[in-house]
Design an enzyme around this catalytic site. Structure first.
Site, PDB file in Angstrom:
ATOM      1  N   GLU A  70      30.821  45.791  36.370  1.00 27.91           N
ATOM      2  CA  GLU A  70      31.222  44.666  36.649  1.00 27.91           C
ATOM      3  C   GLU A  70      31.681  44.296  38.053  1.00 27.91           C
ATOM      4  O   GLU A  70      31.191  43.301  39.029  1.00 27.91           O
ATOM      5  CB  GLU A  70      32.008  43.924  35.572  1.00 27.91           C
ATOM      6  CG  GLU A  70      32.634  42.548  35.893  1.00 27.91           C
ATOM      7  CD  GLU A  70      33.455  42.023  34.924  1.00 27.91           C
ATOM      8  OE1 GLU A  70      33.638  40.841  34.649  1.00 27.91           O
ATOM      9  OE2 GLU A  70      34.410  42.882  34.374  1.00 27.91           O
ATOM     10  N   ASP A  87      32.192  47.691  31.787  1.00 25.43           N
ATOM     11  CA  ASP A  87      32.931  46.510  32.028  1.00 25.43           C
ATOM     12  C   ASP A  87      34.295  46.918  31.866  1.00 25.43           C
ATOM     13  O   ASP A  87      34.717  47.576  30.593  1.00 25.43           O
ATOM     14  CB  ASP A  87      32.464  45.618  31.031  1.00 25.43           C
ATOM     15  CG  ASP A  87      33.385  44.258  31.126  1.00 25.43           C
ATOM     16  OD1 ASP A  87      34.064  44.170  32.012  1.00 25.43           O
ATOM     17  OD2 ASP A  87      32.828  43.275  30.536  1.00 25.43           O
ATOM     18  N   ILE A  89      37.308  45.401  31.953  1.00 24.44           N
ATOM     19  CA  ILE A  89      38.275  44.754  31.118  1.00 24.44           C
ATOM     20  C   ILE A  89      37.231  43.810  30.605  1.00 24.44           C
ATOM     21  O   ILE A  89      37.055  42.520  31.515  1.00 24.44           O
ATOM     22  CB  ILE A  89      39.562  44.460  31.749  1.00 24.44           C
ATOM     23  CG1 ILE A  89      40.229  45.209  32.490  1.00 24.44           C
ATOM     24  CG2 ILE A  89      40.362  43.490  30.702  1.00 24.44           C
ATOM     25  CD1 ILE A  89      41.487  44.458  33.229  1.00 24.44           C
ATOM     26  N   ASP A  90      36.766  43.671  29.351  1.00 20.21           N
ATOM     27  CA  ASP A  90      35.945  42.411  28.756  1.00 20.21           C
ATOM     28  C   ASP A  90      37.068  41.792  27.981  1.00 20.21           C
ATOM     29  O   ASP A  90      37.701  42.437  27.179  1.00 20.21           O
ATOM     30  CB  ASP A  90      34.901  43.077  27.832  1.00 20.21           C
ATOM     31  CG  ASP A  90      34.203  41.925  27.409  1.00 20.21           C
ATOM     32  OD1 ASP A  90      33.738  41.095  28.307  1.00 20.21           O
ATOM     33  OD2 ASP A  90      33.909  41.698  26.284  1.00 20.21           O
ATOM     34  N   THR A  92      39.090  39.423  30.024  1.00 14.19           N
ATOM     35  CA  THR A  92      40.070  39.248  31.056  1.00 14.19           C
ATOM     36  C   THR A  92      40.861  37.989  30.880  1.00 14.19           C
ATOM     37  O   THR A  92      41.963  38.053  31.412  1.00 14.19           O
ATOM     38  CB  THR A  92      39.317  39.388  32.564  1.00 14.19           C
ATOM     39  OG1 THR A  92      38.348  38.185  32.507  1.00 14.19           O
ATOM     40  CG2 THR A  92      38.755  40.652  32.911  1.00 14.19           C
ATOM     41  N   ASP A 200      28.591  43.257  29.495  1.00 14.80           N
ATOM     42  CA  ASP A 200      29.394  42.571  28.514  1.00 14.80           C
ATOM     43  C   ASP A 200      28.948  43.055  26.799  1.00 14.80           C
ATOM     44  O   ASP A 200      29.751  43.113  26.184  1.00 14.80           O
ATOM     45  CB  ASP A 200      29.341  41.317  28.366  1.00 14.80           C
ATOM     46  CG  ASP A 200      29.868  40.356  29.579  1.00 14.80           C
ATOM     47  OD1 ASP A 200      30.931  40.867  30.117  1.00 14.80           O
ATOM     48  OD2 ASP A 200      29.353  39.302  29.978  1.00 14.80           O
TER      49      ASP A 200
END
Length: 246
Positions: A70, A87, A89-90, A92, A200
């Site tokens: 990302e 990813d 931190i999906d 955020t 994601d």
């Protein structure tokens, strides 16, 4: 549970190491709710720190694999047929506001097919993972999609805003990766969202498939503007009709 591959073991160890930083920073985010510091800058730094740890750990084990992440974008290494999709931190926005619903997501794309996927919720200590043709698991327990046949009895996760009132029950969680993991584990019966990024959903796609569910066809060469519809097979056609009509 079948024995896991060396690649998945690498993914698990990388996510567990990164999660220690994530949990610590999440505790500080909660303190920042009443501070004058920039929460947005802090969460960006958290993303970068977690991603850096994950990439470092994966590179140690597989130095030639390529990356799609990302924050750093796409990086092609010597092995262009094997690509980590990350990813850090999906979810955020949840993280930023002190809501404990976010996850680390890592997938392995091999010869244009997702063969391993992991979604780690560090706050709940839940690791959802799957490998091609080996099933899907939550920690050490095998998981399956729900068996519901009546859409009216289902609970869905929806990422978009509908212009009119729906005739089905849904929630917005703010974390696409966990929405797909929850479909795979039967907590949700289906999931729909537009304009997503590959990082994601990459791990979640495999989780749903290996848990016996169905997703629409996804072009894995597209990194952005992806639409996804996922559910169990019993309700898939009716669910698609409903969400596409709203």
């Amino acid at each position: 549970m079948n024995s896991i591959s060396s690649n998945l073991n690498i993914m698990i160890k990388a996510s567990e190491k990164a999660s220690k930083i994530l949990i610590r920073d999440f505790g500080e985010i909660e303190k920042l709710q009443v501070s004058k510091k920039s929460q947005r800058d802090f969460v960006t730094n958290a993303d970068l720190k977690v991603e850096k740890i994950i990439i470092e750990e994966l590179e140690k084990a597989r130095p030639n694999f390529s990356f799609i992440s990302e924050e750093r974008g796409q990086k092609k290494n010597k092995d262009i047929e094997n690509t980590w999709i990350i990813d850090p931190i999906d979810g955020t926005t949840n993280f930023l506001h002190g809501i404990p619903h976010f996850a680390i997501s890592i997938a392995l794309l091999s010869f244009n097919e997702i063969v391993s996927g992991l979604i780690f919720d560090p706050i709940k200590d839940e690791i959802f993972f799957a490998e091609k043709n080996k099933g899907a698991f939550l920690n050490n327990q095998r998981i399956k999609v729900s068996k519901k046949k009546d859409v009216n009895e289902c609970l869905f996760a929806i990422g978009d805003n509908f212009k009119k009132e729906t005739d089905f029950i849904y929630r917005k969680s703010g974390c696409a990766a966990l929405d797909l993991a929850y479909v795979a584990s039967g907590r949700y019966d289906g999931y729909y969202q537009k304009k997503l990024n590959l990082w994601d959903i990459a791990a979640g796609l495999l989780l749903v498939k290996e848990a016996g569910g169905i997703t629409n066809d996804i072009n894995l060469n597209n990194l952005k503007n992806i639409k996804i519809i996922a559910s169990n097979s019993n309700i898939n056609q009716e669910f698609q009709k409903k969400v596409l009509n709203f």
